[in-house]
Design a protein around this motif. Structure first.
Motif, PDB file in Angstrom:
ATOM      1  N   ASN A 279       0.849  -1.196   0.000  1.00 32.54           N
ATOM      2  CA  ASN A 279       0.000   0.000   0.000  1.00 32.54           C
ATOM      3  C   ASN A 279       0.881   1.240   0.000  1.00 32.54           C
ATOM      4  O   ASN A 279       2.006   1.223   0.500  1.00 32.54           O
ATOM      5  CB  ASN A 279      -0.912   0.021   1.230  1.00 32.54           C
ATOM      6  CG  ASN A 279      -1.860  -1.170   1.261  1.00 32.54           C
ATOM      7  OD1 ASN A 279      -2.195  -1.732   0.229  1.00 32.54           O
ATOM      8  ND2 ASN A 279      -2.278  -1.550   2.453  1.00 32.54           N
ATOM      9  N   HIS A 280       0.335   2.322  -0.543  1.00 28.40           N
ATOM     10  CA  HIS A 280       1.075   3.576  -0.647  1.00 28.40           C
ATOM     11  C   HIS A 280       0.454   4.604   0.301  1.00 28.40           C
ATOM     12  O   HIS A 280      -0.736   4.903   0.208  1.00 28.40           O
ATOM     13  CB  HIS A 280       1.040   4.103  -2.088  1.00 28.40           C
ATOM     14  CG  HIS A 280       1.484   3.081  -3.096  1.00 28.40           C
ATOM     15  ND1 HIS A 280       2.805   2.776  -3.325  1.00 28.40           N
ATOM     16  CD2 HIS A 280       0.767   2.286  -3.937  1.00 28.40           C
ATOM     17  CE1 HIS A 280       2.882   1.836  -4.262  1.00 28.40           C
ATOM     18  NE2 HIS A 280       1.656   1.529  -4.645  1.00 28.40           N
ATOM     19  N   TYR A 281       1.269   5.143   1.205  1.00 24.29           N
ATOM     20  CA  TYR A 281       0.822   6.128   2.181  1.00 24.29           C
ATOM     21  C   TYR A 281       1.717   7.361   2.103  1.00 24.29           C
ATOM     22  O   TYR A 281       2.874   7.315   2.516  1.00 24.29           O
ATOM     23  CB  TYR A 281       0.891   5.565   3.610  1.00 24.29           C
ATOM     24  CG  TYR A 281       0.022   4.359   3.841  1.00 24.29           C
ATOM     25  CD1 TYR A 281      -1.294   4.486   4.269  1.00 24.29           C
ATOM     26  CD2 TYR A 281       0.531   3.075   3.652  1.00 24.29           C
ATOM     27  CE1 TYR A 281      -2.085   3.371   4.498  1.00 24.29           C
ATOM     28  CE2 TYR A 281      -0.256   1.954   3.880  1.00 24.29           C
ATOM     29  CZ  TYR A 281      -1.561   2.113   4.305  1.00 24.29           C
ATOM     30  OH  TYR A 281      -2.347   1.010   4.525  1.00 24.29           O
ATOM     31  N   ASP A 282       1.185   8.466   1.540  1.00 25.97           N
ATOM     32  CA  ASP A 282       1.928   9.722   1.485  1.00 25.97           C
ATOM     33  C   ASP A 282       3.336   9.528   0.934  1.00 25.97           C
ATOM     34  O   ASP A 282       4.333   9.996   1.492  1.00 25.97           O
ATOM     35  CB  ASP A 282       2.006  10.367   2.884  1.00 25.97           C
ATOM     36  CG  ASP A 282       0.640  10.741   3.415  1.00 25.97           C
ATOM     37  OD1 ASP A 282      -0.209  11.134   2.602  1.00 25.97           O
ATOM     38  OD2 ASP A 282       0.426  10.620   4.637  1.00 25.97           O
ATOM     39  N   GLY A 283       3.427   8.800  -0.170  1.00 24.54           N
ATOM     40  CA  GLY A 283       4.714   8.600  -0.807  1.00 24.54           C
ATOM     41  C   GLY A 283       5.542   7.480  -0.227  1.00 24.54           C
ATOM     42  O   GLY A 283       6.648   7.199  -0.705  1.00 24.54           O
ATOM     43  N   VAL A 284       5.040   6.804   0.829  1.00 26.68           N
ATOM     44  CA  VAL A 284       5.772   5.713   1.466  1.00 26.68           C
ATOM     45  C   VAL A 284       5.052   4.400   1.174  1.00 26.68           C
ATOM     46  O   VAL A 284       3.836   4.294   1.340  1.00 26.68           O
ATOM     47  CB  VAL A 284       5.874   5.929   2.987  1.00 26.68           C
ATOM     48  CG1 VAL A 284       6.576   4.753   3.646  1.00 26.68           C
ATOM     49  CG2 VAL A 284       6.600   7.230   3.286  1.00 26.68           C
TER      50      VAL A 284
END
Length: 332
Positions: A279-284
């Motif tokens: 999963n992608h969270y704020d670029g992470v």
């Protein structure tokens, strides 16, 4: 002085859990003046005045807020039985989120069916923190099913569990902990230390309810609910339940959450799908492992997930109210 027969039969908390659950099923979350939103505003004000990037500061503020809420709720025990039942009903209705979660799932499923991908991407933000901009229809469906699965414990089983164990203080105290985790339990520069205590407290109070959710999913698989636990159609109930438990033991450790991992793995087994992934969270990017060994989730799995949420919620209510009644009978 001995108790009267009526006082040993009638349990205001059990009545409140049953009626409050029914209110959530019929009405969903209160539309105005939601007490959880009010608590969130208080917590935001406390954070604004007391924030410091230290674990001790965050722990003291989180502990103080939870203690204030649960301590105030103890006053309901001085009320007459009828008012205690009303109070427990309102508290149960306010802290449960099963019907609203189901409605969000239904809305996202409809948008994906139309298809309205941009609308589904916007709507999924109500359920998940991951970046939906790069998600296709199947990715949005996976996010939706994973959120329904995780929140089946956070929004239904856990509040009912703590209500059955500790009454109104358990109901509102649990929701206070869960709300603080949602507000402060982020792994970023601001909350890494300040929100540490809120996140760990949420892990603690959800540990038993998460395992209860796994047990209930195994029991439902045993009676043939869902896909039969990923086993063959002719498998016995013991085999289907065993598949759920084996999936949890095998796959949950790869998930970063000690509670969401087991819950989502059990759901993956019952529905016969594969959850998890990156999963992608704020670029992470965050790898949540592979949960289950079925096919990838598609939009057609969302109605199956919402139907299972209803079954699981009902079985959790019956189990916990019956357990409370049995414990109360032994005490008297």
């Amino acid at each position: 002085m001995s108790r009267s027969p009526a006082s040993t039969r009638l349990d205001p908390v059990a009545i409140g859990l049953l009626v409050g659950f029914a209110a959530d099923r019929v009405l969903g979350d209160p539309r105005r003046g939601h007490p959880v939103a009010g608590f969130g505003r208080v917590a935001a004000a406390v954070e604004e005045r007391g924030y410091a990037p230290r674990r001790v500061r965050g722990g003291l503020l989180a502990g103080g807020l939870v203690a204030a809420v649960a301590g105030t709720a103890l006053l309901e025990r001085r009320l007459p039985p009828t008012m205690r039942a009303v109070t427990a009903t309102v508290a149960t209705w306010a802290v449960l989120g099963g019907r609203s979660l189901e409605r969000e799932g239904e809305a996202i499923g409809t948008l994906l069916t139309e298809p309205d991908l941009s609308g589904a991407r916007a709507r999924i933000r109500n359920l998940v923190g991951r970046d939906p901009s790069r998600l296709d229809g199947d990715g949005i469906a996976r996010a939706c099913v994973e959120s329904i699965a995780e929140n089946s414990a956070d929004a239904v089983v856990a509040p009912l569990f703590w209500g059955a164990v500790a009454g109104v203080p358990g109901l509102v105290g649990y929701r206070a902990v869960n709300t603080l985790d949602a507000m402060w339990g982020h792994r970023n520069a601001r909350y890494e230390r300040f929100g540490w205590a809120a996140a760990r407290l949420d892990d603690l109070v959800n540990w038993l309810p998460a395992r209860l959710t796994v047990a209930l999913n195994a029991a439902l698989a045993a009676v043939g609910v869902g896909s039969g636990g990923g086993a063959d159609d002719g498998a016995t109930g013991v085999t289907r339940a065993g598949h759920v438990l084996r999936t949890v033991l095998r796959d949950a450790p790869a998930h970063p959450s000690p509670n969401a991992g087991p819950v989502e793995a059990s759901w993956a087994s019952v529905l016969g799908v594969r959850l998890g992934g990156t999963n992608h969270y704020d670029g992470v990017d965050e790898d949540r492992g592979q949960l289950g060994d079925g096919p990838s989730v598609t939009p057609s799995d969302i109605p199956r997930a919402t139907a299972h949420l209803r079954r699981l919620s009902t079985v959790a209510l019956i189990t916990l109210v019956a357990g409370r009644a049995a414990a109360r009978h032994r005490r008297h």
